[in-house]
Design an enzyme around this catalytic site. Structure first.
Site, mmCIF file in Angstrom:
data_model
loop_
_atom_site.group_PDB
_atom_site.id
_atom_site.type_symbol
_atom_site.label_atom_id
_atom_site.label_comp_id
_atom_site.label_asym_id
_atom_site.label_seq_id
_atom_site.Cartn_x
_atom_site.Cartn_y
_atom_site.Cartn_z
ATOM 1 N N ASN A 75 75.281 94.596 -48.688
ATOM 2 C CA ASN A 75 76.410 94.295 -47.803
ATOM 3 C C ASN A 75 76.483 92.805 -47.464
ATOM 4 O O ASN A 75 76.875 92.429 -46.350
ATOM 5 C CB ASN A 75 76.356 95.151 -46.533
ATOM 6 C CG ASN A 75 77.127 96.455 -46.700
ATOM 7 O OD1 ASN A 75 78.239 96.467 -47.215
ATOM 8 N ND2 ASN A 75 76.517 97.557 -46.288
ATOM 9 N N ASN A 132 75.072 102.668 -55.001
ATOM 10 C CA ASN A 132 75.582 103.292 -53.782
ATOM 11 C C ASN A 132 76.587 104.350 -54.229
ATOM 12 O O ASN A 132 77.697 104.032 -54.639
ATOM 13 C CB ASN A 132 76.247 102.244 -52.878
ATOM 14 C CG ASN A 132 76.797 102.857 -51.602
ATOM 15 O OD1 ASN A 132 77.284 103.984 -51.582
ATOM 16 N ND2 ASN A 132 76.749 102.098 -50.516
ATOM 17 N N ASP A 142 82.978 103.716 -54.419
ATOM 18 C CA ASP A 142 83.579 102.383 -54.419
ATOM 19 C C ASP A 142 82.628 101.315 -54.947
ATOM 20 O O ASP A 142 83.011 100.156 -55.082
ATOM 21 C CB ASP A 142 84.084 102.007 -53.016
ATOM 22 C CG ASP A 142 83.116 102.304 -51.898
ATOM 23 O OD1 ASP A 142 82.056 102.907 -52.157
ATOM 24 O OD2 ASP A 142 83.411 101.951 -50.743
ATOM 25 N N HIS A 143 81.396 101.704 -55.272
ATOM 26 C CA HIS A 143 80.407 100.799 -55.856
ATOM 27 C C HIS A 143 80.134 101.149 -57.320
ATOM 28 O O HIS A 143 80.267 102.313 -57.716
ATOM 29 C CB HIS A 143 79.072 100.892 -55.110
ATOM 30 C CG HIS A 143 79.103 100.417 -53.701
ATOM 31 N ND1 HIS A 143 78.562 99.217 -53.295
ATOM 32 C CD2 HIS A 143 79.624 100.982 -52.574
ATOM 33 C CE1 HIS A 143 78.727 99.078 -51.998
ATOM 34 N NE2 HIS A 143 79.363 100.126 -51.533
ATOM 35 N N GLU A 202 73.577 105.649 -49.600
ATOM 36 C CA GLU A 202 74.647 106.478 -49.031
ATOM 37 C C GLU A 202 74.702 107.855 -49.688
ATOM 38 O O GLU A 202 75.760 108.333 -50.091
ATOM 39 C CB GLU A 202 76.010 105.775 -49.121
ATOM 40 C CG GLU A 202 76.214 104.734 -48.033
ATOM 41 C CD GLU A 202 77.675 104.457 -47.754
ATOM 42 O OE1 GLU A 202 78.214 105.049 -46.807
ATOM 43 O OE2 GLU A 202 78.280 103.639 -48.482
ATOM 44 N N ASP A 231 75.809 94.448 -54.426
ATOM 45 C CA ASP A 231 74.714 95.315 -54.877
ATOM 46 C C ASP A 231 73.786 94.459 -55.725
ATOM 47 O O ASP A 231 74.167 93.986 -56.809
ATOM 48 C CB ASP A 231 75.263 96.494 -55.660
ATOM 49 C CG ASP A 231 76.201 97.330 -54.811
ATOM 50 O OD1 ASP A 231 75.716 98.254 -54.139
ATOM 51 O OD2 ASP A 231 77.422 97.031 -54.806
ATOM 52 N N ASP A 274 72.266 98.203 -51.827
ATOM 53 C CA ASP A 274 73.535 97.712 -51.308
ATOM 54 C C ASP A 274 73.200 96.776 -50.148
ATOM 55 O O ASP A 274 72.836 97.229 -49.066
ATOM 56 C CB ASP A 274 74.401 98.886 -50.843
ATOM 57 C CG ASP A 274 75.689 98.443 -50.169
ATOM 58 O OD1 ASP A 274 75.936 97.224 -50.080
ATOM 59 O OD2 ASP A 274 76.443 99.327 -49.713
#
Length: 255
Positions: free
Chosen positions: A147, A7, A246-247, A34, A217, A145
């Site tokens: 989530n 991501n 942030d991943h 993303e 992930d 991802d």
């Protein structure tokens, strides 16, 4: 063969990071989430120069998914068949003899909200679609991802990230388990049964420096591919770079 998921949280911003990581890690296939780019702005040429062909489905500002591969992809599917959704969260393609399914799973906002209900409906539709896909493509990798942190080993603080919290709620984890029940295996956990590593850290509260993370992930391999998994990892280094996503990339290697 090395297959990865990342991501990138805006490909426009993170393209130099992606190019650097592709050169260092040399994956054969990469699923991106993303991307946050309309299709006409997707950086086809720089990625081709790096040795990767691309298929993608994007939109402005939000969502966006892509599959990069050294070998051309075919039989591309965008979205979940029969599930009406304007958000670009799903792309599937065949590369060689592998079916690659790239998911950017709905976040869900908070337990009990409309977005949470949408997340559970979306996961149900993905389950039903993958059940059919696996019949047609037994050599499948479902990655992205998610989530969802699968269990307590995948969160920095199980007291905070509990059954009532978004990303770790009982219903979300049950939906993930239903995907596993189709004959999908969490490659990283299968090869690292006792380790605690994370793939996402909040930008706030010095999350990465303090290792306040979650493993959301995932790289899921089908029954047919499980015996061929020889390694799986999470590459933390890109999370330490300037202006990072942030991943961190998650990957699996097949022999």
């Amino acid at each position: 063969m090395k297959i990865a998921s990342w991501n990138v949280n805006s490909l426009n911003v993170r393209l130099p990071h992606l190019e650097q990581w592709l050169a260092q890690a040399a994956p054969d296939i990469v699923a991106l989430q993303e991307t946050k780019l309309e299709d006409e702005r997707f950086p086809d040429d720089p990625l081709l120069a790096a040795g990767y062909r691309s298929v993608f489905a994007g939109q402005k500002t939000y969502n966006g998914v892509a599959v990069l591969s050294r070998e051309s992809a075919r039989d591309v599917q965008i979205g979940v068949p029969g599930f009406e959704d304007e958000q670009k969260r799903v792309i599937a393609a065949t590369v060689g003899d592998l079916r690659i399914v790239n998911l950017y799973v709905v976040n869900g906002q908070d337990v009990g909200t409309d977005k949470y209900a949408y997340k559970l409906r979306w996961l149900g539709a993905v389950h039903d679609w993958l059940e059919q896909e696996l019949r047609a493509h037994p050599r499948m990798i479902v990655l992205g991802d998610f989530n969802i942190a699968p269990d307590e080993r995948d969160v920095h603080d199980p007291v905070v990230w509990n059954d009532d919290h978004i990303l770790t709620s009982r219903a979300e984890r049950e939906a993930l388990q239903k995907l596993y029940s189709l004959g999908l295996h969490d490659a990283w956990r299968a090869l690292n049964p006792d380790e605690r590593q994370f793939s996402w850290w909040d930008y706030r509260q010095a999350g990465f420096r303090r290792n306040l993370g979650l493993r959301i992930d995932l790289t899921l391999v089908s029954d047919a591919l499980r015996p061929h998994c020889v390694a799986s990892g999470i590459d933390r280094e890109p999370r330490s770079w300037d202006r990072p996503s942030d991943h961190a990339p998650a990957w699996v290697e097949l022999a």
